[in-house]
Design a protein around this motif. Structure first.
Motif, short mmCIF file in Angstrom:
data_model
loop_
_atom_site.label_atom_id
_atom_site.label_comp_id
_atom_site.label_asym_id
_atom_site.label_seq_id
_atom_site.Cartn_x
_atom_site.Cartn_y
_atom_site.Cartn_z
N GLY A 12 27.61 47.54 79.80
CA GLY A 12 26.71 46.55 80.60
C GLY A 12 25.56 47.14 81.44
O GLY A 12 24.61 46.92 81.33
N TRP A 13 26.05 48.20 81.97
CA TRP A 13 25.11 48.78 83.04
C TRP A 13 24.14 49.62 82.30
O TRP A 13 23.30 50.09 82.96
CB TRP A 13 25.90 49.72 84.12
N GLN A 14 24.47 50.14 81.24
CA GLN A 14 23.76 51.37 80.60
C GLN A 14 22.44 50.48 79.80
O GLN A 14 21.37 50.94 79.55
CB GLN A 14 24.43 51.88 79.48
N VAL A 15 22.66 49.15 79.54
CA VAL A 15 21.66 48.50 78.38
C VAL A 15 20.37 48.46 79.26
O VAL A 15 19.44 48.86 78.76
CB VAL A 15 22.19 47.31 78.15
N PRO A 16 20.18 47.95 80.61
CA PRO A 16 21.25 46.92 81.19
C PRO A 16 21.42 45.58 81.10
O PRO A 16 20.04 44.91 80.77
CB PRO A 16 21.04 47.42 82.74
N ILE A 17 22.51 45.07 81.48
CA ILE A 17 22.72 43.61 81.39
C ILE A 17 22.67 43.04 82.76
O ILE A 17 23.79 43.46 83.46
CB ILE A 17 23.89 43.16 80.65
#
Ligand code: ADP
Ligand code: ASP
Ligand code: MG
Length: 424
Positions: free
Chosen positions: A101-106
């Protein structure tokens, strides 16, 4: 070519063999020319295992610092499953990439263990899709404004999937699970329950909020707000089932109220065992008393569900309300230490062996006597009703939890839900 979001629950991701099946199914959809985003849950049992480990070491009082760590721990379940699914797709010859999630991030707020999604940046995902990759995004987790990992509440992968579908304006969001759709009630409790081909958004929202965990309530709210076409279907059909047949299977959440020629009065029965009941006895019956009790509860960040105030005798009354069972101890302490001294109430009782059973149906808007059928059915089974609450399209009763299954079965039958479906 359409943009499709698939969500796979814990059971569907429960073993390497099942993940392989998910990969084969997703690859089939990609081969059919669709752009695919997949949102899996942690493998079944994994989130419970992680939170169980945490429980052995966590402090007695869970403050924000401890909640932060709980989220960091719980989020790892999904981190593993996205990687495994990406590998399985690559092994099928289908290019795939996974993101946390942190990479999308969301982006979420900072309410650990029940964070709300605020924004999703889809730039990276779109670039990968354009490059022919399947994009796999963790369910359940996001990142707050300070870079902390957050989770969205139990069952939150549904919400991740619908939120991604909304943000990307996907053509459809398919929620694959271990049942083949939304039933008139939980088929594990009533084997005679039948699958609905469609359910209105309003009814699904009530069913989810009243305890039917087949969809997390926030996912339904998102679907309504952004009009995301949403379908619940089985991940246990053979992966190579004809794709056109698969695309119309399960249960479609509809936004048109008049979709059905004739609306059933009661469409479904929901129940939950997650609540506890408190009764403050002998409260002085004067203006401001509800505020004195419930204001204190709200100030402690405890959500109240059902509320009943009785008629007064000799200037005193009884005041009952329910809270989530997780808040049982905190509510108990609050009543003892704050509310009783402040209100001058005589005493309070606490009961965490209750359940709430609800009948739901848009048809209830235009039919009288539905609630009385409910009360008669429960009376015939000798079940005492402790509290009642109604809205336009639902009636809920609070009962002793030992009668829950009996009540659900009796009501399911009384409202004709056992019968074969007549209207498609
Ligand atoms: P997943 O891991 O795929 O998210 P869940 O366990 O969260 O699956 O949700 C699916 C379960 O929801 C089913 O196995 C079923 O027992 C339960 N359930 C509760 N109410 C209903 C309902 N009305 N229709 C279908 N399933 C229901
Ligand atoms: N893994 C999380 C849970 O068990 C989220 C989900 O499965 O939807 O609650
Ligand atoms: Mg779920």
């Amino acid at each position: 070519m359409a943009l499709i979001v698939h969500k796979y629950g814990g059971t569907s991701m429960g073993s390497p063999e099942r993940i392989r099946n998910v990969a084969k199914r997703v690859a089939k959809w990609a081969r059919a020319g669709h752009q695919m985003v997949v949102v899996p849950s942690a493998m079944s049992g994994e989130t419970n295992r992680l939170l169980g480990l945490a429980k052995e070491l966590q402090p007695a009082q869970l403050d924000a610092a401890a909640m932060r760590e709980l989220d960091a721990i719980a989020a790892t379940g999904e981190q593993v499953s996205v990687g495994l699914l990406a590998l399985a797709l690559q092994a099928e010859g289908q290019p795939a990439v996974s993101y946390g999630g942190w990479q999308v991030p969301i982006q979420t707020d900072s309410t650990y263990t029940k964070a709300r999604i605020e924004a999703i940046d889809d730039a990276k995902v779109r670039a990968d899709l354009a490059a022919g990759k399947v994009v796999i995004i963790t369910g359940f987790q996001g990142i707050d404004g300070d870079g902390n990992v957050t989770t969205l509440g139990r069952g939150g992968s549904d919400t991740s999937a619908v939120a991604v579908a909304a943000a990307m304006k996907a053509d459809e969001c398919l929620i694959y699970t271990d049942v083949d759709g939304v039933y008139t009630t939980d088929p594990r409790v009533v084997p005679e329950a039948r699958r609905m081909h469609t359910i209105s958004f309003e009814e699904m929202l009530e069913m989810a909020s009243l305890g039917s965990k087949v969809l997390q309530i926030r996912s339904v709210e998102f679907a309504g707000k952004y009009r995301v076409p949403l379908r619940v279907l089985s991940s246990f059909t053979p992966w190579d089932i004809n794709i056109d047949e698969e695309a119309v299977s399960g249960t479609l959440i509809t936004f048109e109220e008049d979709e059905k020629m004739e609306q059933a009065v009661v469409s479904g029965i929901a129940f939950n065992r997650d609540e506890a009941k408190f009764t403050v006895v002998g409260v002085p019956d004067k203006p401001g008393i509800a505020y004195q009790i419930l204001g204190a509860v709200a100030a402690a960040n405890i959500d109240v569900d059902v509320i009943v105030q009785n008629v007064s005798h000799d200037g005193r009354t009884d005041f009952s309300f329910t809270v989530h069972r997780n808040d049982f101890q905190r509510t108990n302490d609050l009543l003892k230490n704050t509310v009783l001294p402040a209100t001058g109430a005589a005493q309070f009782t606490a009961d965490n062996r209750i359940c709430k059973v609800s009948i739901v149906g848009i048809g209830m808007k235009s039919h009288v006597g539905v609630a009385s059928t409910m009360f008669r059915t429960l009376a015939e089974e000798g079940i005492n009703i402790q509290m009642i609450t109604t809205s336009e399209i639902k009636t809920s009763v609070v009962l002793d939890e030992k009668y829950m299954e009996l009540a659900v079965r009796a009501l399911h039958k009384a409202f004709g839900l056992d019968a074969p479906e007549t209207v498609a």
